[in-house]
Design a protein around this motif. Structure first.
Motif, PDB file in Angstrom:
ATOM      1  N   HIS A  76       0.839  -1.195   0.000  1.00  0.00           N
ATOM      2  CA  HIS A  76       0.000   0.000   0.000  1.00  0.00           C
ATOM      3  C   HIS A  76       0.878   1.250   0.000  1.00  0.00           C
ATOM      4  CE1 HIS A  76      -3.504   2.485   0.851  1.00  0.00           C
ATOM      5  NE2 HIS A  76      -2.759   3.107   1.748  1.00  0.00           N
ATOM      6  N   THR A 112      -1.789  -0.602  -3.877  1.00  0.00           N
ATOM      7  CA  THR A 112      -2.991   0.175  -3.577  1.00  0.00           C
ATOM      8  C   THR A 112      -2.600   1.517  -2.973  1.00  0.00           C
ATOM      9  OG1 THR A 112      -3.231  -0.711  -1.330  1.00  0.00           O
ATOM     10  CG2 THR A 112      -4.332  -1.916  -3.126  1.00  0.00           C
ATOM     11  N   PRO A 137     -13.874  -0.827  -1.825  1.00  0.00           N
ATOM     12  CA  PRO A 137     -12.647  -1.419  -1.293  1.00  0.00           C
ATOM     13  C   PRO A 137     -12.935  -2.183   0.001  1.00  0.00           C
ATOM     14  CG  PRO A 137     -12.692   0.917  -0.837  1.00  0.00           C
ATOM     15  CD  PRO A 137     -13.877   0.625  -1.715  1.00  0.00           C
ATOM     16  N   LEU A 141      -7.469  -1.794   2.626  1.00  0.00           N
ATOM     17  CA  LEU A 141      -7.781  -0.547   1.927  1.00  0.00           C
ATOM     18  C   LEU A 141      -8.978   0.161   2.562  1.00  0.00           C
ATOM     19  CD1 LEU A 141      -6.527   1.036  -0.318  1.00  0.00           C
ATOM     20  CD2 LEU A 141      -7.866  -0.268  -1.954  1.00  0.00           C
ATOM     21  N   ARG A 161      -6.108   1.148  -7.105  1.00  0.00           N
ATOM     22  CA  ARG A 161      -5.271  -0.043  -7.220  1.00  0.00           C
ATOM     23  C   ARG A 161      -4.673  -0.107  -8.620  1.00  0.00           C
ATOM     24  NH1 ARG A 161      -6.098  -5.702  -8.616  1.00  0.00           N
ATOM     25  NH2 ARG A 161      -4.961  -7.030  -7.150  1.00  0.00           N
TER      26      ARG A 161
END
Length: 164
Positions: A76, A112, A137, A141, A161
């Motif tokens: 992420h 992400t 999501p 997320l 993403r």
């Protein structure tokens, strides 16, 4: 011809410079959205470096950075900042591409992020780099969006993403 930038893992000498870069980049958002700068709190580089994941920087001396968190089987992009004096020249793109490459090497199939939906140098920037908005999501997320709910008061957030 595209410029080539020195994107590399953050070293100990880079870490003390990251909070000032983040504060300068945040000022662009607070000015644009006319919101209280206190909403944004720069995180010390040493603290970012201690988080699970990786931290990349660009140029010497460092003028931008990207932090990717590795959590619950995901990669992420937690933060991307380029000092405004060095922005809009491809450094942010170079950082994002390097994050995607590093995430792939580490075995992830996607990267992400969460960002402001209506800020021109946020969602549209990431869309140009192949990220797509996720309408529903879940998991990590969704938690990031909940954790960032205070930002919704100034501008809606979206989850995105990019898969490879």
């Amino acid at each position: 011809m595209a410029r080539v930038y020195d994107v590399r893992p953050a070293g100990p000498a880079d870490l003390p410079l990251l909070a000032a870069i983040e504060s300068a980049a945040d000022a662009l958002v607070t000015d644009l959205l006319a919101c209280d700068p206190a909403l944004f709190d720069a995180t010390p580089g040493e603290r970012r470096d201690a988080d699970p994941g990786f931290l990349l920087v660009v140029d010497r001396p460092v003028v931008g950075f990207a932090q990717v968190l590795e959590e619950e089987g995901t990669a992420h992009l937690q933060q991307l900042c380029v000092h405004p004096e060095h922005g809009r020249l491809g450094r942010g793109t170079a950082l994002v591409e390097a994050c995607c490459a590093q995430a792939a090497v580490r075995g992830y199939d996607a990267l992400t992020l969460t960002t402001f939906r209506d800020v021109s140098f946020n969602r549209p920037f990431y869309e140009r780099l192949g990220f797509v908005v996720l309408d529903q999501p879940g998991g990590v997320l969704a938690r990031h969006l909940r954790d960032e709910a205070a930002y919704d008061a100034v501008s809606p957030r979206v989850a995105m993403r990019r898969a490879w």
